[in-house]
Design a protein around this motif. Structure first.
Motif, PDB file in Angstrom:
ATOM      1  N   ASN A   1     -16.785 -23.770  23.564  1.00 48.86           N
ATOM      2  CA  ASN A   1     -18.039 -23.074  23.250  1.00 48.86           C
ATOM      3  C   ASN A   1     -18.041 -21.636  23.762  1.00 48.86           C
TER       4      ASN A   1
ATOM      5  N   ASN B   1     -13.513 -29.825  25.661  1.00 53.26           N
ATOM      6  CA  ASN B   1     -14.538 -29.561  24.630  1.00 53.26           C
ATOM      7  C   ASN B   1     -15.539 -28.519  25.109  1.00 53.26           C
ATOM      8  N   SER B   2     -15.879 -28.547  26.404  1.00 55.71           N
ATOM      9  CA  SER B   2     -16.842 -27.562  26.917  1.00 55.71           C
ATOM     10  C   SER B   2     -16.273 -26.140  26.850  1.00 55.71           C
TER      11      SER B   2
ATOM     12  N   GLU C   1     -16.757 -24.506  37.724  1.00 54.66           N
ATOM     13  CA  GLU C   1     -16.637 -24.673  36.267  1.00 54.66           C
ATOM     14  C   GLU C   1     -16.927 -23.386  35.509  1.00 54.66           C
TER      15      GLU C   1
ATOM     16  N   PRO D   1     -13.815 -32.221  35.444  1.00 53.63           N
ATOM     17  CA  PRO D   1     -15.132 -32.329  36.088  1.00 53.63           C
ATOM     18  C   PRO D   1     -15.139 -33.278  37.287  1.00 53.63           C
TER      19      PRO D   1
ATOM     20  N   GLN E   1     -25.282 -38.064  36.075  1.00 57.70           N
ATOM     21  CA  GLN E   1     -24.361 -36.958  36.249  1.00 57.70           C
ATOM     22  C   GLN E   1     -24.288 -36.470  37.694  1.00 57.70           C
TER      23      GLN E   1
ATOM     24  N   GLN F   1     -13.912 -34.020  27.939  1.00 58.87           N
ATOM     25  CA  GLN F   1     -15.203 -33.348  28.115  1.00 58.87           C
ATOM     26  C   GLN F   1     -14.999 -31.905  28.555  1.00 58.87           C
ATOM     27  N   ARG F   2     -14.087 -31.705  29.505  1.00 62.72           N
ATOM     28  CA  ARG F   2     -13.849 -30.352  30.000  1.00 62.72           C
ATOM     29  C   ARG F   2     -13.252 -29.472  28.914  1.00 62.72           C
TER      30      ARG F   2
END
Length: 237
Positions: free
Chosen positions: A237, A233-234, A117, A88, A38, A230-231
């Motif tokens: 939350n 989905n993040s 972010e 990202p 990462q 990914q972004r």
């Protein structure tokens, strides 16, 4: 010569066979898939960071190609449009270029990424250039993010909000050099509605960013590839 009994040789044979079988069946650790690093971005060259960041920029146009104005010739007959979704990858590319430019440490660069972010929504860097007319972008221009093919009044259409303060966030600056013919806007698209419920329970395969100026509209389209997924989905939350 030391004496070796036949029984001893036979006793050792299963052990040798077992060890040989186990070695053949054991996975080779070097061939196992590894998790992607990462922090690879901390070693990107300037060219790599630029290419990654630019790969997320798409071009479009608001309005038709022909000048059909009769009235309101002070308005532009169309507007050039560029949009970059701050995935990202783009955030890290922007942070890496800032690190190279200012000789930042890795920890300082990681902090730039965290800052980039921190916004509660998907950020799009929208650039607009008016063709002829006054050259002024009206303050009431509008934007929305929606699954491809969704109508303007669809519940899945997300209205964007301009947040000028994001101009100060280094990792949201994008990688391209400023072209002053374009006005730049930082637009945030929240993933939840005013009641806190997710707008997109299931992520679409392709999304459209739609920009409206006066009675004209333009759109740019992006497939929802893994970095963008990914972004998004993040943000659930």
């Amino acid at each position: 010569m030391p004496h070796t009994s036949r029984a001893g040789s036979l006793f050792s044979l299963p052990i040798v066979l077992f060890l040989s079988y186990y070695s053949a069946q054991s996975p080779d650790q070097s061939s196992q898939p590894t998790m992607p690093n990462q922090e690879d971005y901390l070693s990107w060259t300037a060219d790599q960071a630029n290419n990654i960041g630019k790969s997320w920029r798409v071009n479009g146009r608001v309005g038709g190609a022909l000048d059909l104005r009769v009235l309101h010739t002070e308005h532009s007959y169309n507007y050039k449009l560029r949009a970059t979704l701050m995935t990202p990858e783009v955030v890290r590319a922007s942070a890496r270029l800032e690190q190279l430019r200012l000789h930042l440490t890795d920890d300082q660069t990681r902090e730039l990424v965290r800052e980039g972010e921190r916004t509660n929504g998907l950020v799009a860097l929208v650039e607009i250039d008016a063709r002829e007319g006054s050259g002024v972008i009206p303050l009431d221009w509008r934007s929305s993010l929606r699954p491809k093919g969704a109508k303007e009044d669809s519940p899945s259409a997300i209205g964007g909000t301009s947040v000028p303060a994001l101009r100060q966030v280094k990792a949201l600056a994008g990688v391209s050099r400023r072209y002053y013919a374009y006005d730049i806007f930082w637009i945030v698209f929240p993933m939840t509605n005013k009641d806190g419920k997710l707008i997109w329970e299931n992520l679409p395969d392709t999304i459209e960013l739609v920009v409206g100026i006066y009675n004209k509209e333009g759109r740019v389209t992006r497939p929802v590839t893994e970095p963008l997924r990914q972004r998004l989905n993040s943000l659930k939350n």
